[in-house]
Design an enzyme around this catalytic site. Structure first.
Site, short mmCIF file in Angstrom:
data_model
loop_
_atom_site.label_atom_id
_atom_site.label_comp_id
_atom_site.label_asym_id
_atom_site.label_seq_id
_atom_site.Cartn_x
_atom_site.Cartn_y
_atom_site.Cartn_z
N CYS A 286 0.63 -1.05 -0.07
CA CYS A 286 -0.43 0.25 -0.14
C CYS A 286 1.39 1.57 -0.25
O CYS A 286 1.72 1.38 -0.87
CB CYS A 286 -1.23 0.10 1.24
SG CYS A 286 -2.10 0.94 1.34
N HIS B 289 -3.97 -5.08 -0.23
CA HIS B 289 -3.16 -5.15 0.92
C HIS B 289 -3.51 -6.80 0.92
O HIS B 289 -4.48 -7.82 1.05
CB HIS B 289 -4.61 -5.32 2.15
CG HIS B 289 -4.32 -3.59 2.66
ND1 HIS B 289 -3.36 -3.52 3.50
CD2 HIS B 289 -4.90 -2.48 1.61
CE1 HIS B 289 -3.52 -2.22 3.90
NE2 HIS B 289 -4.16 -1.10 2.88
N GLU C 145 -2.90 -9.25 2.82
CA GLU C 145 -2.58 -9.43 4.22
C GLU C 145 -4.09 -9.43 4.31
O GLU C 145 -4.79 -10.07 5.35
CB GLU C 145 -2.41 -9.13 5.30
CG GLU C 145 -3.19 -7.92 5.93
CD GLU C 145 -2.59 -6.57 5.00
OE1 GLU C 145 -1.91 -6.56 3.99
OE2 GLU C 145 -2.32 -5.45 5.20
N ASP D 79 -23.15 -8.32 15.02
CA ASP D 79 -23.38 -8.11 15.87
C ASP D 79 -23.40 -8.07 17.21
O ASP D 79 -23.64 -9.24 17.70
CB ASP D 79 -24.96 -7.34 16.10
CG ASP D 79 -25.07 -6.55 14.91
OD1 ASP D 79 -24.74 -5.86 14.22
OD2 ASP D 79 -26.40 -6.74 14.84
N ASP E 175 -28.66 5.91 10.20
CA ASP E 175 -29.85 5.23 10.97
C ASP E 175 -30.76 5.80 10.47
O ASP E 175 -31.19 6.45 11.37
CB ASP E 175 -29.22 4.65 12.40
CG ASP E 175 -28.43 3.68 12.32
OD1 ASP E 175 -28.80 2.48 11.94
OD2 ASP E 175 -27.63 4.19 12.24
#
Length: 601
Positions: free
Chosen positions: A138, A243, A245, A276, A434
């Site tokens: 990166c 990336h 990884e 969650d 939300d």
């Protein structure tokens, strides 16, 4: 802005574990009034006066971690492949490395500042010019170029001709690029031999462009609005913009081929799962899922809905082909987020065996503990990053910041969103929105952006605006996660409080303040399984240039293809249908592929 970043960044550094750095001869990151000011306990010799000699064991990798962002996943991936790690403490460690990995994270200018002040820039140049085994990741690729436009121009190491510039969002592409993309391999690179048609994971706003001057370096390109450099290779020197990884098994193959000879890898699939996480009534962390944000069973006991253990489920979804895992800590220690050791442990354990991006949200804000000690949101976020998170999600705090910004037109630099994006980059910050529908008879009835809705209101209303709410965060599927709550207008802690700002206005404001992604939820659709709110998603995804993740309402594979065809959403999100095994991750991917929608296979 640099001064503002300084105070918060150095607080972050002061909390950092320095177990990998010697207490007598290392670089100590301390609390100062300058951004990433470094206090040297030893005086470095000029790198040009040092001889280069490979003394490391064949089973040890030298890792250059200059102190910003999440490199835990890189460390875990290296260990997973059977190698030990030696951390760079002095320029001589670079020159003496047998193989060197530089997982650059953060901003170009901050990284070059650290490298120059420590003498490591010259050591890196000397090491690479000797064609020693090197892998940049990166920012570790971008720093090889002559300069960058990021907060600049800023001079780089100057090893590769070219200027690193920002993606052009005027053509409709979301910036930053956050997600999976395919490579066009242009020459033999060895480390990319197993990539083929597989996708790899990118998260960046800046890129280098191929040219006649650097074409001898370019080993692959990628298309995101235009063709940019995805990897370079010259001799034993490699660097990748993506990336590895976080790119599943194909990413591990890139690291494996750099570390030792060729090995074949299995195919991996593509999708993302959200978890969650909250404590149940016994105090155990469990994965749950709400129905319009209500996570308790409708029984006499009214217990928290328990769908499994977070680390086990994360590993399961990774094995099933999930491309990203998102945790939403919906009960975090609101009075002391840094004391939320169980959630930090979940991240650490997950990152040991899950090699795709990890996102976490919940409780990321400024706070003062019971002893009067003030902690910045940057310190809280930094602890999550160091524990294995790649992105953090901000909810209510971003709403308040946007409200202030729209009232004053001033970016104070003090909000959680601004602090974290300034230090870690906007690609590391997600804002979770939300909203709920508020039906109106005419779009001019309110000061907020309203749309004609597909489903009429209870009294036949043809229009609605989307009122933002604040409270606790909650959920995910393809790119991130959501908030938790009921639809109460009064409750703030554990519920939702309606705010005087619309989803459209909030999205535009947080993009200006530094958000890199928007996770777009809908209280009305959450847990209903009837599909996403297309009217809302189209409104927001057409309004901003950053990626938008559609969330709330998925109940069938067709809902995913619908949202990609009918809106400009960059990703789609769901949770319960995966937890309850109603729709397997692989089924979603297979359906999208059959429908001609590109996915990571």
């Amino acid at each position: 802005m640099a001064a503002a970043a300084a105070a918060t960044t150095t607080q972050m550094d002061n909390t950092r574990s320095l177990s990998s750095i010697s207490s007598t001869s290392s670089l100590l990151f301390t609390r100062t009034n300058e951004f990433y000011k470094i206090q040297n306990r030893v005086k470095f010799k000029s790198p040009r006066a040092l001889s280069i000699r490979a003394t490391s064991s064949d089973s040890v990798v030298t890792l250059l971690d200059y102190g910003a962002g999440n490199v835990r996943s890189v460390r875990n991936a290296i260990r997973h492949l059977g190698f030990g790690i030696k951390d760079v403490q002095t320029p001589e460690d670079i020159l003496n490395a047998n193989r060197l990995i530089f997982p650059g994270v953060g901003a170009f200018a901050a990284a070059m500042d650290v490298l120059n002040k420590t003498g490591m820039a010259e050591a890196l140049c000397a090491y690479i010019e000797k064609d020693r085994p090197f892998l940049g990741i990166c920012l570790g690729l971008q720093l090889l170029f002559q300069s960058s436009e990021e907060n600049g121009p800023v001079n780089g190491l100057g090893l590769i001709p070219g200027v690193v510039g920002r993606f052009d969002s005027s053509n409709g592409f979301r910036v930053p690029q956050i997600g999976w993309n395919a490579l066009q391999i242009t020459k033999d690179s060895e480390i990319l031999d197993d990539v083929g048609d597989h996708h790899v994971y990118f998260v960046h706003s800046y890129r280098a462009m191929p040219s006649d001057d650097n074409k001898e370096w370019v080993s692959s390109t990628c298309n995101y609005g235009d063709n940019f450099i995805a990897s370079v290779r010259r001799g034993n020197v490699h660097a990748v913009q993506f990336h590895p990884e976080k790119s599943g098994d194909v990413g591990l193959s890139v690291l494996r081929r750099f570390l030792h000879p060729k090995t074949n890898i299995p195919k991996v699939a593509f999708v993302i799962a959200c978890l969650d996480v909250r404590a149940n009534d016994k105090g155990d962390l469990v994965v749950t899922k709400g129905d319009q944000y209500d996570v308790r069973e409708h029984t006499k006991e009214n217990e928290v809905r328990n769908l499994g253990k977070p680390v086990e489920l994360a590993r399961q979804y990774y094995k099933e082909g999930a491309d990203e895992i998102s945790f939403l800590n919906i009960t975090g220690f609101r009075d002391f987020p840094l004391g939320d050791l169980p959630m930090l442990q979940v991240l650490r354990l997950t990152s040991e065996n899950v090699f795709v991006p990890l996102t976490v949200g919940g409780g990321i804000r400024d706070f003062t503990d019971a002893n009067g000690r003030h902690y910045s949101s940057l310190e809280v976020a930094s602890e999550y990053f160091r524990s294995g998170a790649d992105k953090i999600s901000i909810g209510s705090d971003a709403v308040y910041a946007a409200e202030d910004y729209l009232k004053t037109g001033v970016k104070t630099g003090k909000s959680s969103l601004e602090q974290i994006s300034r230090v870690y980059g906007n690609q590391a910050v997600v804002v979770s929105i939300d909203p709920r529908r508020v039906y109106i008879t005419h779009p001019n009835d309110v000061e907020f952006k309203a749309v004609r809705v597909t489903d009429l209101g209870p009294n036949g209303e043809e229009y609605a605006w989307y009122q933002c709410t604040v409270g606790i965060l909650c959920f995910i599927v393809t790119f991130l996660f959501v908030h938790t709550a009921t639809q109460s207008d009064k409750a703030v802690n554990g519920g939702r409080e309606g705010r005087p700002i619309g989803a459209y206005e909030l999205a535009k404001a947080v993009e200006d303040l530094g958000a890199g992604e928007i996770l777009l939820n809908c209280i009305d659709c959450d847990g209903q399984g009837k599909g996403f709110d297309m009217d809302l998603i189209k409104l927001i995804s057409d309004a901003v240039s950053i990626p938008v993740i559609a969330s709330s309402g998925a109940g069938a594979v067709e809902h995913f293809s619908d949202v990609f065809r009918k809106t400009n959403a960059s990703a789609a999100l769901a949770a319960g249908i995966f937890h309850r095994k109603e729709v397997p991750i692989q089924s979603v991917k297979e359906h999208l592929y059959k429908e001609g929608i590109e996915v990571r296979i």
